[in-house]
Design an enzyme around this catalytic site. Structure first.
Site, PDB file in Angstrom:
ATOM      1  N   GLY A 126       0.813  -1.211   0.000  1.00 15.23           N
ATOM      2  CA  GLY A 126       0.000   0.000   0.000  1.00 15.23           C
ATOM      3  C   GLY A 126       0.846   1.260   0.000  1.00 15.23           C
ATOM      4  O   GLY A 126       1.065   1.870   1.056  1.00 15.23           O
ATOM      5  N   SER A 128       0.642   3.573  -3.203  1.00 17.99           N
ATOM      6  CA  SER A 128      -0.005   4.567  -4.062  1.00 17.99           C
ATOM      7  C   SER A 128      -1.312   5.084  -3.470  1.00 17.99           C
ATOM      8  O   SER A 128      -2.061   4.342  -2.842  1.00 17.99           O
ATOM      9  CB  SER A 128      -0.306   3.961  -5.432  1.00 17.99           C
ATOM     10  N   GLU A 243      12.417  -4.283  -4.954  1.00 12.79           N
ATOM     11  CA  GLU A 243      11.432  -4.498  -6.006  1.00 12.79           C
ATOM     12  C   GLU A 243      12.024  -4.198  -7.377  1.00 12.79           C
ATOM     13  O   GLU A 243      11.930  -4.996  -8.298  1.00 12.79           O
ATOM     14  CB  GLU A 243      10.202  -3.627  -5.753  1.00 12.79           C
ATOM     15  N   ASN A 372       8.808   4.061 -15.824  1.00 12.96           N
ATOM     16  CA  ASN A 372      10.114   4.151 -16.490  1.00 12.96           C
ATOM     17  C   ASN A 372      10.575   5.600 -16.653  1.00 12.96           C
ATOM     18  O   ASN A 372      11.779   5.871 -16.676  1.00 12.96           O
ATOM     19  CB  ASN A 372      10.055   3.425 -17.840  1.00 12.96           C
ATOM     20  N   GLU A 373       9.616   6.526 -16.758  1.00 15.50           N
ATOM     21  CA  GLU A 373      10.030   7.945 -16.840  1.00 15.50           C
ATOM     22  C   GLU A 373      10.760   8.332 -15.547  1.00 15.50           C
ATOM     23  O   GLU A 373      11.794   9.002 -15.581  1.00 15.50           O
ATOM     24  CB  GLU A 373       8.810   8.868 -17.044  1.00 15.50           C
TER      25      GLU A 373
HETATM   26  C1  FAD Z   1       0.268  -3.634 -12.621  1.00 15.50           C
HETATM   27  C2  FAD Z   1       0.410  -2.587 -11.554  1.00 15.50           C
HETATM   28  C3  FAD Z   1       0.545  -2.993 -10.246  1.00 15.50           C
HETATM   29  C4  FAD Z   1       0.658  -2.034  -9.233  1.00 15.50           C
HETATM   30  N1  FAD Z   1       0.705  -2.487  -7.943  1.00 15.50           N
HETATM   31  C5  FAD Z   1       0.758  -1.587  -6.942  1.00 15.50           C
HETATM   32  C6  FAD Z   1       0.737  -2.030  -5.593  1.00 15.50           C
HETATM   33  O1  FAD Z   1       0.667  -3.229  -5.311  1.00 15.50           O
HETATM   34  N2  FAD Z   1       0.777  -1.106  -4.608  1.00 15.50           N
HETATM   35  C7  FAD Z   1       0.846   0.214  -4.883  1.00 15.50           C
HETATM   36  O2  FAD Z   1       0.917   0.990  -3.935  1.00 15.50           O
HETATM   37  N3  FAD Z   1       0.840   0.683  -6.155  1.00 15.50           N
HETATM   38  C8  FAD Z   1       0.793  -0.194  -7.187  1.00 15.50           C
HETATM   39  N4  FAD Z   1       0.759   0.250  -8.491  1.00 15.50           N
HETATM   40  C9  FAD Z   1       0.734   1.689  -8.755  1.00 15.50           C
HETATM   41  C10 FAD Z   1       2.015   2.211  -9.378  1.00 15.50           C
HETATM   42  O3  FAD Z   1       3.052   2.208  -8.440  1.00 15.50           O
HETATM   43  C11 FAD Z   1       1.713   3.617  -9.922  1.00 15.50           C
HETATM   44  O4  FAD Z   1       0.763   3.460 -10.960  1.00 15.50           O
HETATM   45  C12 FAD Z   1       2.949   4.298 -10.453  1.00 15.50           C
HETATM   46  O5  FAD Z   1       3.847   4.594  -9.408  1.00 15.50           O
HETATM   47  C13 FAD Z   1       2.601   5.604 -11.213  1.00 15.50           C
HETATM   48  O6  FAD Z   1       1.801   6.424 -10.427  1.00 15.50           O
HETATM   49  P1  FAD Z   1       0.419   7.035 -11.017  1.00 15.50           P
HETATM   50  O7  FAD Z   1      -0.374   5.884 -11.588  1.00 15.50           O
HETATM   51  O8  FAD Z   1      -0.189   7.841  -9.938  1.00 15.50           O
HETATM   52  O9  FAD Z   1       0.840   7.926 -12.244  1.00 15.50           O
HETATM   53  P2  FAD Z   1       1.382   9.426 -12.202  1.00 15.50           P
HETATM   54  O10 FAD Z   1       2.395   9.552 -11.113  1.00 15.50           O
HETATM   55  O11 FAD Z   1       0.211  10.346 -12.186  1.00 15.50           O
HETATM   56  O12 FAD Z   1       2.131   9.519 -13.589  1.00 15.50           O
HETATM   57  C14 FAD Z   1       1.450   9.683 -14.840  1.00 15.50           C
HETATM   58  C15 FAD Z   1       2.532   9.803 -15.946  1.00 15.50           C
HETATM   59  O13 FAD Z   1       3.337  10.976 -15.722  1.00 15.50           O
HETATM   60  C16 FAD Z   1       4.714  10.609 -15.626  1.00 15.50           C
HETATM   61  N5  FAD Z   1       5.412  11.418 -14.625  1.00 15.50           N
HETATM   62  C17 FAD Z   1       4.955  11.714 -13.374  1.00 15.50           C
HETATM   63  N6  FAD Z   1       5.881  12.465 -12.714  1.00 15.50           N
HETATM   64  C18 FAD Z   1       6.929  12.617 -13.577  1.00 15.50           C
HETATM   65  C19 FAD Z   1       8.197  13.294 -13.493  1.00 15.50           C
HETATM   66  N7  FAD Z   1       8.576  13.931 -12.374  1.00 15.50           N
HETATM   67  N8  FAD Z   1       9.021  13.254 -14.574  1.00 15.50           N
HETATM   68  C20 FAD Z   1       8.661  12.597 -15.711  1.00 15.50           C
HETATM   69  N9  FAD Z   1       7.470  11.950 -15.855  1.00 15.50           N
HETATM   70  C21 FAD Z   1       6.626  11.968 -14.809  1.00 15.50           C
HETATM   71  C22 FAD Z   1       4.700   9.163 -15.187  1.00 15.50           C
HETATM   72  O14 FAD Z   1       5.904   8.503 -15.518  1.00 15.50           O
HETATM   73  C23 FAD Z   1       3.498   8.620 -15.956  1.00 15.50           C
HETATM   74  O15 FAD Z   1       3.853   8.302 -17.281  1.00 15.50           O
HETATM   75  C24 FAD Z   1       0.656  -0.658  -9.536  1.00 15.50           C
HETATM   76  C25 FAD Z   1       0.520  -0.253 -10.870  1.00 15.50           C
HETATM   77  C26 FAD Z   1       0.381  -1.196 -11.871  1.00 15.50           C
HETATM   78  C27 FAD Z   1       0.231  -0.729 -13.288  1.00 15.50           C
END
Ligand code: FAD
Length: 389
Positions: A126, A128, A243, A372-373
């Site tokens: 937990g 996100s 991880e 990856n960003e």
């Molecule tokens: C299959 C899967 C499993 C997951 N499992 C878990 C889990 O078990 N527990 C958990 O807590 N979370 C989990 N997640 C969540 C995951 O960690 C987040 O989706 C991820 O960290 C991105 O956050 P966000 O979705 O809020 O996107 P955002 O942070 O809103 O990003 C949106 C886009 O903007 C880009 N971006 C944002 N900030 C920057 C920056 N500073 N510079 C350049 N680009 C930027 C990002 O790279 C992305 O392309 C999971 C996600 C997936 C897809």
């Protein structure tokens, strides 16, 4: 680089190979994103534990085999080559356990590790929240001390496997006046506490692989905190390092997919060879899986000599996630519309032979475990010393 194995390592490889040949279920288990599949995978974890294969890198007195990282790589190669079930308990065994061993009290280790090892407690993570994904320091969910308990209010999201999991580890804001990385604590809690609501989120394949978790005055003992109060960020970074680094995606997984891709190409050669780019992509997939393997052996050897995983965790993460995409896109090019027919997606099916399901899941690789960003930002700043954008 030429890999040579000692006699002991070869004997270890044979031992796990024989055990897997005798024990891997003949029929793939149902997906662990279904209730029935989750329980079937839990039973598989139990079976692994009974053979002392559930946590090979853990110390022997904790139910492991005390394997070093090279033996772990060998174990993983054999595991994937045997098409053994996906690990429903990987969050616990590969991510939380090393963190617990580094930061946990003796009581916490004794309480949590045995039930993790035998699959009786499966963990979700937990981190996100709706406003805190890439920017994890923006976490808002509060855990406020009230006597010997924390009272938790807020919301987590994208929590993988939380629909059926038993426990959650995560980051919570224990100091309401704090900002960013400060004032956060790492807390462990059972998911059946009063005040917790779990709302499943469906994946592209229709199954609820994730959940949103809502906390409404949830009371958790202070003794469930891992590490010091307010120092949760450092604890979480250790977990995130495990991880992104070695433990989340071993090379064996990609070597096996590359092998299956070559088989697929050979089976469908008449159609695949009409486009030379497909053959190139198959070759590149094979070579990249080998390159990832060699790079991982090099990292493992360095860690065995006392090094720590560093920025290469980020380079690994980008490499394997893009490789996974390439392999599955290539399989889709080979199969074309047939992909729908050969797929076992939906209620059944382990990922590695199921090209369509694997293709859908590969889309998530560049997002989970830190996008990856974000990994590229880390490489630019910490590896290449470029100025912050
Ligand atoms: C299959 C899967 C499993 C997951 N499992 C878990 C889990 O078990 N527990 C958990 O807590 N979370 C989990 N997640 C969540 C995951 O960690 C987040 O989706 C991820 O960290 C991105 O956050 P966000 O979705 O809020 O996107 P955002 O942070 O809103 O990003 C949106 C886009 O903007 C880009 N971006 C944002 N900030 C920057 C920056 N500073 N510079 C350049 N680009 C930027 C990002 O790279 C992305 O392309 C999971 C996600 C997936 C897809």
């Amino acid at each position: 680089m030429k890999l040579e194995y000692t006699e002991r390592q070869q004997a270890f490889r044979k031992e796990i190979r024989d055990w897997l040949a005798a024990n891997v279920p003949r029929q793939p288990l149902p997906s662990f994103d279904t209730k029935q599949g989750f329980e079937a995978h839990r039973q598989w974890e139990r079976k692994l534990f009974e053979g002392r294969w559930s946590a090979v890198t853990w110390p022997k007195d904790k139910g492991g085999r005390g394997c070093d990282l090279i033996e772990w790589l060998i174990f993983e190669e054999e595991y994937w080559a045997a098409s053994a079930p996906l690990r429903v308990n990987q969050n616990g065994i590969f991510l939380l356990a090393p963190t617990l061993m580094e930061y946990g009290t003796e009581e916490q280790k004794a309480r949590f590790l045995p039930k993790m090892a035998d699959g009786s407690e499966i963990w979700a993570q937990g981190w996100s929240e709706p406003g805190a994904g890439s920017d994890m320091a923006a976490i808002k969910t509060k855990a406020i001390k009230d006597g010997d308990h924390y009272v938790i209010n807020g919301q987590k999201t994208w929590s993988t496997r939380a629909v059926y999991a038993d426990w959650l580890f995560g980051l919570f804001r224990t100091d309401p006046a704090s900002e960013r990385h400060k004032g956060l604590s790492f807390i462990l809690l059972p998911l059946n506490l009063p005040g917790i609501t779990i709302r499943p989120i469906k994946q592209l394949n229709g199954l609820p692989g994730f959940a949103e978790i809502f906390f409404d005055d949830v009371r958790v003992p202070v003794a469930n905190r891992l590490g010091e109060e307010g120092a949760g960020w450092n604890v979480a970074m250790a977990t995130a390092g495990f991880e992104r680094g070695l433990m989340l995606r071993s090379p064996g997984r990609f070597q096996q997919t590359a092998k299956l891709l070559v088989d697929l190409y050979q089976q469908h050669r008449a159609r695949a060879d009409t486009d030379p780019a497909v053959r190139d992509a198959v070759l590149k997939s094979w070579m990249d899986a080998e390159a990832y393997t060699l790079a991982t052996y090099a990292t493992a050897s360095r860690l065995l000599k006392g090094g720590r995983i560093g920025v290469e965790a980020s380079t690994n993460k980008i490499f394997w996630s893009e490789l996974d995409l390439l392999m599955h896109e290539t399989a889709m090019s080979i199969l074309g519309a047939h992909a729908e027919l050969v797929s076992r997606a939906g209620e059944t099916g382990a990922a590695q032979h199921d090209w369509l399901d694997g293709f859908l899941f590969a889309q998530a690789g560049p997002i989970y475990a830190g996008t990856n960003e974000i990994q590229r930002n880390i490489i630019a700043e910490r590896m290449l010393g470029l100025p912050r954008a």
